[in-house]
Design a protein around this motif. Sequence first.
Motif, PDB file in Angstrom:
ATOM      1  N   MET A  40       0.837  -1.206   0.000  1.00  0.00           N
ATOM      2  CA  MET A  40       0.000   0.000   0.000  1.00  0.00           C
ATOM      3  C   MET A  40       0.871   1.254   0.000  1.00  0.00           C
ATOM      4  O   MET A  40       0.592   2.213  -0.721  1.00  0.00           O
ATOM      5  N   THR A  41       1.929   1.231   0.798  1.00  0.00           N
ATOM      6  CA  THR A  41       2.817   2.384   0.899  1.00  0.00           C
ATOM      7  C   THR A  41       3.603   2.593  -0.385  1.00  0.00           C
ATOM      8  O   THR A  41       3.679   3.707  -0.908  1.00  0.00           O
ATOM      9  N   LEU A  42       4.194   1.525  -0.901  1.00  0.00           N
ATOM     10  CA  LEU A  42       5.008   1.640  -2.108  1.00  0.00           C
ATOM     11  C   LEU A  42       4.168   1.929  -3.344  1.00  0.00           C
ATOM     12  O   LEU A  42       4.572   2.699  -4.205  1.00  0.00           O
ATOM     13  N   GLY A  43       3.012   1.288  -3.417  1.00  0.00           N
ATOM     14  CA  GLY A  43       2.196   1.397  -4.615  1.00  0.00           C
ATOM     15  C   GLY A  43       1.130   2.455  -4.569  1.00  0.00           C
ATOM     16  O   GLY A  43       0.503   2.752  -5.571  1.00  0.00           O
ATOM     17  N   GLY A  44       0.879   3.000  -3.385  1.00  0.00           N
ATOM     18  CA  GLY A  44      -0.165   4.001  -3.267  1.00  0.00           C
ATOM     19  C   GLY A  44      -1.539   3.440  -3.613  1.00  0.00           C
ATOM     20  O   GLY A  44      -2.370   4.131  -4.191  1.00  0.00           O
ATOM     21  N   CYS A  45      -1.756   2.181  -3.274  1.00  0.00           N
ATOM     22  CA  CYS A  45      -3.030   1.553  -3.624  1.00  0.00           C
ATOM     23  C   CYS A  45      -3.811   1.177  -2.374  1.00  0.00           C
ATOM     24  O   CYS A  45      -3.288   1.210  -1.266  1.00  0.00           O
ATOM     25  N   GLU A  46      -5.056   0.812  -2.585  1.00  0.00           N
ATOM     26  CA  GLU A  46      -5.934   0.425  -1.487  1.00  0.00           C
ATOM     27  C   GLU A  46      -5.579  -0.975  -0.996  1.00  0.00           C
ATOM     28  O   GLU A  46      -4.951  -1.762  -1.702  1.00  0.00           O
ATOM     29  N   ARG A  47      -6.046  -1.275   0.208  1.00  0.00           N
ATOM     30  CA  ARG A  47      -5.766  -2.554   0.842  1.00  0.00           C
ATOM     31  C   ARG A  47      -6.184  -3.743  -0.022  1.00  0.00           C
ATOM     32  O   ARG A  47      -5.447  -4.710  -0.156  1.00  0.00           O
ATOM     33  N   LYS A  48      -7.365  -3.671  -0.612  1.00  0.00           N
ATOM     34  CA  LYS A  48      -7.839  -4.807  -1.409  1.00  0.00           C
ATOM     35  C   LYS A  48      -6.929  -5.065  -2.603  1.00  0.00           C
ATOM     36  O   LYS A  48      -6.676  -6.212  -2.967  1.00  0.00           O
ATOM     37  N   HIS A  49      -6.394  -3.998  -3.217  1.00  0.00           N
ATOM     38  CA  HIS A  49      -5.484  -4.160  -4.348  1.00  0.00           C
ATOM     39  C   HIS A  49      -4.136  -4.698  -3.875  1.00  0.00           C
ATOM     40  O   HIS A  49      -3.525  -5.527  -4.551  1.00  0.00           O
ATOM     41  N   ALA A  50      -3.690  -4.222  -2.724  1.00  0.00           N
ATOM     42  CA  ALA A  50      -2.423  -4.701  -2.179  1.00  0.00           C
ATOM     43  C   ALA A  50      -2.497  -6.195  -1.866  1.00  0.00           C
ATOM     44  O   ALA A  50      -1.565  -6.946  -2.162  1.00  0.00           O
ATOM     45  N   PHE A  51      -3.602  -6.628  -1.292  1.00  0.00           N
ATOM     46  CA  PHE A  51      -3.750  -8.049  -0.999  1.00  0.00           C
ATOM     47  C   PHE A  51      -3.826  -8.866  -2.292  1.00  0.00           C
ATOM     48  O   PHE A  51      -3.268  -9.959  -2.379  1.00  0.00           O
ATOM     49  N   THR A  52      -4.474  -8.315  -3.304  1.00  0.00           N
ATOM     50  CA  THR A  52      -4.540  -8.997  -4.602  1.00  0.00           C
ATOM     51  C   THR A  52      -3.133  -9.174  -5.175  1.00  0.00           C
ATOM     52  O   THR A  52      -2.813 -10.221  -5.729  1.00  0.00           O
ATOM     53  N   VAL A  53      -2.292  -8.157  -5.016  1.00  0.00           N
ATOM     54  CA  VAL A  53      -0.899  -8.256  -5.466  1.00  0.00           C
ATOM     55  C   VAL A  53      -0.207  -9.426  -4.764  1.00  0.00           C
ATOM     56  O   VAL A  53       0.451 -10.250  -5.404  1.00  0.00           O
ATOM     57  N   LEU A  54      -0.356  -9.503  -3.457  1.00  0.00           N
ATOM     58  CA  LEU A  54       0.251 -10.608  -2.706  1.00  0.00           C
ATOM     59  C   LEU A  54      -0.284 -11.954  -3.169  1.00  0.00           C
ATOM     60  O   LEU A  54       0.480 -12.899  -3.408  1.00  0.00           O
ATOM     61  N   ARG A  55      -1.588 -12.059  -3.277  1.00  0.00           N
ATOM     62  CA  ARG A  55      -2.220 -13.329  -3.661  1.00  0.00           C
ATOM     63  C   ARG A  55      -1.772 -13.764  -5.046  1.00  0.00           C
ATOM     64  O   ARG A  55      -1.393 -14.919  -5.258  1.00  0.00           O
ATOM     65  N   GLU A  56      -1.797 -12.855  -6.006  1.00  0.00           N
ATOM     66  CA  GLU A  56      -1.408 -13.205  -7.371  1.00  0.00           C
ATOM     67  C   GLU A  56       0.078 -13.534  -7.459  1.00  0.00           C
ATOM     68  O   GLU A  56       0.482 -14.413  -8.227  1.00  0.00           O
ATOM     69  N   THR A  57       0.891 -12.838  -6.692  1.00  0.00           N
ATOM     70  CA  THR A  57       2.316 -13.148  -6.657  1.00  0.00           C
ATOM     71  C   THR A  57       2.528 -14.556  -6.118  1.00  0.00           C
ATOM     72  O   THR A  57       3.328 -15.328  -6.653  1.00  0.00           O
ATOM     73  N   SER A  58       1.798 -14.893  -5.084  1.00  0.00           N
ATOM     74  CA  SER A  58       1.867 -16.229  -4.509  1.00  0.00           C
ATOM     75  C   SER A  58       1.475 -17.281  -5.544  1.00  0.00           C
ATOM     76  O   SER A  58       2.179 -18.288  -5.724  1.00  0.00           O
ATOM     77  N   GLN A  59       0.390 -17.048  -6.237  1.00  0.00           N
ATOM     78  CA  GLN A  59      -0.104 -18.013  -7.224  1.00  0.00           C
ATOM     79  C   GLN A  59       0.847 -18.146  -8.407  1.00  0.00           C
ATOM     80  O   GLN A  59       1.164 -19.254  -8.840  1.00  0.00           O
ATOM     81  N   ARG A  60       1.314 -17.026  -8.930  1.00  0.00           N
ATOM     82  CA  ARG A  60       2.165 -17.058 -10.123  1.00  0.00           C
ATOM     83  C   ARG A  60       3.560 -17.616  -9.840  1.00  0.00           C
ATOM     84  O   ARG A  60       4.208 -18.142 -10.742  1.00  0.00           O
ATOM     85  N   SER A  61       3.997 -17.476  -8.595  1.00  0.00           N
ATOM     86  CA  SER A  61       5.325 -17.989  -8.243  1.00  0.00           C
ATOM     87  C   SER A  61       5.253 -19.369  -7.598  1.00  0.00           C
ATOM     88  O   SER A  61       6.285 -19.954  -7.272  1.00  0.00           O
ATOM     89  N   ASN A  62       4.033 -19.850  -7.388  1.00  0.00           N
ATOM     90  CA  ASN A  62       3.824 -21.127  -6.707  1.00  0.00           C
ATOM     91  C   ASN A  62       4.527 -21.124  -5.342  1.00  0.00           C
ATOM     92  O   ASN A  62       5.236 -22.065  -4.983  1.00  0.00           O
ATOM     93  N   THR A  63       4.332 -20.038  -4.614  1.00  0.00           N
ATOM     94  CA  THR A  63       4.943 -19.832  -3.309  1.00  0.00           C
ATOM     95  C   THR A  63       3.831 -19.528  -2.322  1.00  0.00           C
ATOM     96  O   THR A  63       2.908 -18.778  -2.638  1.00  0.00           O
ATOM     97  N   LYS A  64       3.914 -20.108  -1.145  1.00  0.00           N
ATOM     98  CA  LYS A  64       2.884 -19.841  -0.134  1.00  0.00           C
ATOM     99  C   LYS A  64       2.793 -18.340   0.139  1.00  0.00           C
ATOM    100  O   LYS A  64       3.798 -17.633   0.156  1.00  0.00           O
ATOM    101  N   LEU A  65       1.574 -17.883   0.351  1.00  0.00           N
ATOM    102  CA  LEU A  65       1.332 -16.464   0.613  1.00  0.00           C
ATOM    103  C   LEU A  65       2.169 -15.960   1.780  1.00  0.00           C
ATOM    104  O   LEU A  65       2.757 -14.887   1.716  1.00  0.00           O
ATOM    105  N   ARG A  66       2.261 -16.753   2.833  1.00  0.00           N
ATOM    106  CA  ARG A  66       3.041 -16.374   4.008  1.00  0.00           C
ATOM    107  C   ARG A  66       4.510 -16.174   3.645  1.00  0.00           C
ATOM    108  O   ARG A  66       5.158 -15.244   4.115  1.00  0.00           O
ATOM    109  N   VAL A  67       5.036 -17.009   2.760  1.00  0.00           N
ATOM    110  CA  VAL A  67       6.434 -16.914   2.348  1.00  0.00           C
ATOM    111  C   VAL A  67       6.660 -15.654   1.514  1.00  0.00           C
ATOM    112  O   VAL A  67       7.665 -14.951   1.680  1.00  0.00           O
ATOM    113  N   VAL A  68       5.731 -15.339   0.630  1.00  0.00           N
ATOM    114  CA  VAL A  68       5.821 -14.102  -0.158  1.00  0.00           C
ATOM    115  C   VAL A  68       5.834 -12.903   0.797  1.00  0.00           C
ATOM    116  O   VAL A  68       6.654 -11.987   0.662  1.00  0.00           O
TER     117      VAL A  68
END
Length: 110
Positions: A40-68
């Motif tokens: 949110m701080t780096l991207g200047g985006c809302e919480r829901k978008h920030a969480f989507t970034v985390l979730r999609e990064t987790s999915q695309r990298s095949n890495t657990k969300l907690r690890v990301v």
Amino acid sequence: MRGADSRRTEEREALIEQVCQLQQALESHAVIDQATGVIMTLGGCERKHAFTVLRETSQRSNTKLRVVALELTGWTSTGVMDEALAEILAERMSHHCPGRWGTRGTAGPF
């Protein structure tokens, strides 16, 4: 009596396991919240978008969300992050949080 003792032992072990799982869930939730705040701080985006970034990064990298989340929060203090993960994070941030650097033509802050 033996049956009751055995049952109590099983119940106790089940409760201990449940407490351990809840503690891990709380710790994971905290680091995911922290990583969401970083995005949110780096991207200047809302919480829901920030969480989507985390979730999609987790999915695309095949890495657990907690690890990301751990990688991202660790990066804030060390400046070091897995290169492949950083690329995916930056790409997802430029897609969901374009206000900060999506128009700069850079790959983000990583």
